[in-house]
Design a protein around this motif. Structure first.
Motif, PDB file in Angstrom:
ATOM      1  N   SER A   1      37.329  26.849  86.620  1.00 38.52           N
ATOM      2  CA  SER A   1      38.300  26.737  85.525  1.00 38.52           C
ATOM      3  C   SER A   1      39.703  27.070  86.020  1.00 38.52           C
ATOM      4  N   ALA A   2      39.800  28.143  86.850  1.00 39.18           N
ATOM      5  CA  ALA A   2      41.107  28.488  87.411  1.00 39.18           C
ATOM      6  C   ALA A   2      41.628  27.353  88.300  1.00 39.18           C
ATOM      7  N   GLU A   3      40.732  26.797  89.107  1.00 40.72           N
ATOM      8  CA  GLU A   3      41.134  25.685  89.966  1.00 40.72           C
ATOM      9  C   GLU A   3      41.545  24.473  89.140  1.00 40.72           C
ATOM     10  N   CYS A   4      40.806  24.228  88.029  1.00 37.96           N
ATOM     11  CA  CYS A   4      41.143  23.111  87.146  1.00 37.96           C
ATOM     12  C   CYS A   4      42.520  23.320  86.505  1.00 37.96           C
ATOM     13  N   GLY A   5      42.787  24.571  86.061  1.00 35.28           N
ATOM     14  CA  GLY A   5      44.112  24.854  85.505  1.00 35.28           C
ATOM     15  C   GLY A   5      45.208  24.659  86.532  1.00 35.28           C
ATOM     16  N   GLN A   6      44.927  25.096  87.771  1.00 37.48           N
ATOM     17  CA  GLN A   6      45.910  24.913  88.837  1.00 37.48           C
ATOM     18  C   GLN A   6      46.160  23.435  89.106  1.00 37.48           C
ATOM     19  N   LEU A   7      45.054  22.662  89.114  1.00 45.08           N
ATOM     20  CA  LEU A   7      45.197  21.216  89.340  1.00 45.08           C
ATOM     21  C   LEU A   7      45.954  20.554  88.192  1.00 45.08           C
ATOM     22  N   ASP A   8      45.702  21.023  86.939  1.00 44.81           N
ATOM     23  CA  ASP A   8      46.429  20.462  85.793  1.00 44.81           C
ATOM     24  C   ASP A   8      47.924  20.728  85.915  1.00 44.81           C
ATOM     25  N   SER A   9      48.270  21.985  86.269  1.00 49.60           N
ATOM     26  CA  SER A   9      49.693  22.289  86.442  1.00 49.60           C
ATOM     27  C   SER A   9      50.300  21.483  87.581  1.00 49.60           C
TER      28      SER A   9
END
Length: 404
Positions: free
Chosen positions: A289-297
């Protein structure tokens, strides 16, 4: 010490034990006649067997003496225990017979008629065993009672220690530190009195609560005693057989309870493993989830950058088109441009030089004029100031001095 599990088994085991002892004594009596023919090892074995039999006989004698002391007179013992009494004439005849046998054979013989029978010995041993069992049960009850008392004392001491620590903490917090006067450095008496009044009220409330609880327990005890008396009168009291059956059922249920505990332990272990796996998956999910948020940003940043690049590209394309138009016009002008003659260029340069000289001359004249203007302004200001002073002097009235 005899170990038994029931009356019939007791009699059988004690009977077998005494029968073996009698056989040993008979064999030992037979062997004592041939002591001269034995070697040292055989004599040593015979000595050990004799010592063991003596120890057994001493134990039996102690047990019989205890039995006799409990029952009283020997005649009462014989009548109560079922031991047949013998007339004195028979005893004298047997004593003479024993004496004659001793004189004839030169040895000793054992009068077996004056001994207790095996059944009588079993009866005495059974009674002794029952008494030992009762004493053991009483000792166990005493030990359990003492253990409960000591445990209650220890629990009470622990509770009292906890209460003392709590009271000391509250006293230190409310009185030693809380009631201290910062100016004088002394403890305020009002707070101390209030603290002890509150403590006394709390103790009174606790005493009242315990008194009510004690009264409730007494009422409950009377009710249970009444129910027990009613059951005893109705004949519903449990017998020993019922208690044995309850013990058997208790053992069965204890086994089932152990099985259920094992199953529960296995389920707890499986639940623990499942929880560990779940926690690992939760950690992975959190990381993803953290990686997904980072990728979204990062995607949003890249999208903004792409929009800016597209805007800059559009602007550059517009500037490019404008520059191409200007370049085209410049090329047209360059194509239509004609180089002037040399004399014309020289004339233009000389006219530019003349104009520059005129400009510098006019600038010098302007500077001189500005300097003259400043001097004129200063002179004008000074003259106007003098003129105003004169006007003020002319307008001021002149009065003659008064005579007093």
């Amino acid at each position: 010490m005899f170990i038994v599990y029931g009356d019939k088994r007791t009699s059988i085991k004690v009977y077998g034990f005494l029968w073996k002892q009698n056989n040993k004594m008979a064999t030992q009596t037979a062997k004592m006649e041939d002591l001269s023919d034995m070697d040292d090892y055989s004599l040593l074995d015979l000595l050990e067997q004799t010592q063991k039999s003596n120890e057994t006989m001493s134990k039996e004698i102690n047990m019989f003496e205890k039995f006799l002391k409990q029952l009283g007179d020997s005649k009462d013992v014989q009548s109560k225990a079922g031991i047949p009494t013998m007339p004195s004439s028979q005893v004298d005849m047997r004593a003479q017979r024993k004496k004659g046998k001793t004189n004839k054979g030169g040895g000793t013989s054992i009068d077996k008629t004056l001994k207790l029978t095996v059944e009588q010995k079993c009866d005495i041993a059974t009674r002794e065993l029952e008494e030992l069992r009762d004493e053991q049960q009483r000792a166990k009850e005493d030990y359990e009672r003492a253990w409960d008392n000591h445990k209650a004392i220890v629990d009470e001491a622990e509770i009292r220690t906890t209460e003392i620590k709590k009271s000391w903490y509250e006293f230190d917090r409310d009185i030693v530190k809380g009631a201290l006067n910062q100016r004088t450095g002394k403890i305020k008496g009002e707070k101390v009195v209030k603290y002890f009044d509150e403590r006394i009220k709390a103790k009174d409330a606790l005493i009242e609560k315990l008194r009510l609880k004690n009264a409730t327990l007494r009422v409950k005890k009377r009710k249970l005693g009444g129910h027990l008396k009613v059951k005893e009168e109705a004949g519903e009291v449990r017998s020993e057989v019922d208690f044995e059956q309850l013990k058997i059922e208790n053992k069965q249920f204890s086994g089932k309870f152990d099985e259920k505990n094992e199953e529960l332990l296995k389920l707890k272990l499986s639940a623990g493993n499942t929880l560990q796996i779940l926690n690992s998956y939760k950690k992975k999910l959190h990381a993803l989830s953290a990686e997904c948020g980072q990728l979204d940003s990062e995607i949003s940043q890249r999208t903004d950058l792409l929009q800016r690049v597209q805007t800059e590209t559009t602007t550059v394309n517009n500037e490019k088109s404008t520059a191409e138009e200007v370049n085209a016009e410049a090329r047209k002008k360059l194509e239509d441009f004609k180089v002037p003659d040399v004399m014309e260029y020289v004339q233009e340069r000389s006219s530019l030089y003349e104009l520059s000289k005129k400009v510098r001359a006019w600038e010098r004249k302007v500077e001189i004029a500005e300097m003259a203007l400043r001097s004129y302004k200063q002179t004008w200001a000074r003259m106007s100031h003098q003129h105003t002073e004169r006007l003020h002097q002319q307008r001021a009235p002149t009065h003659p001095p008064r005579l007093h």
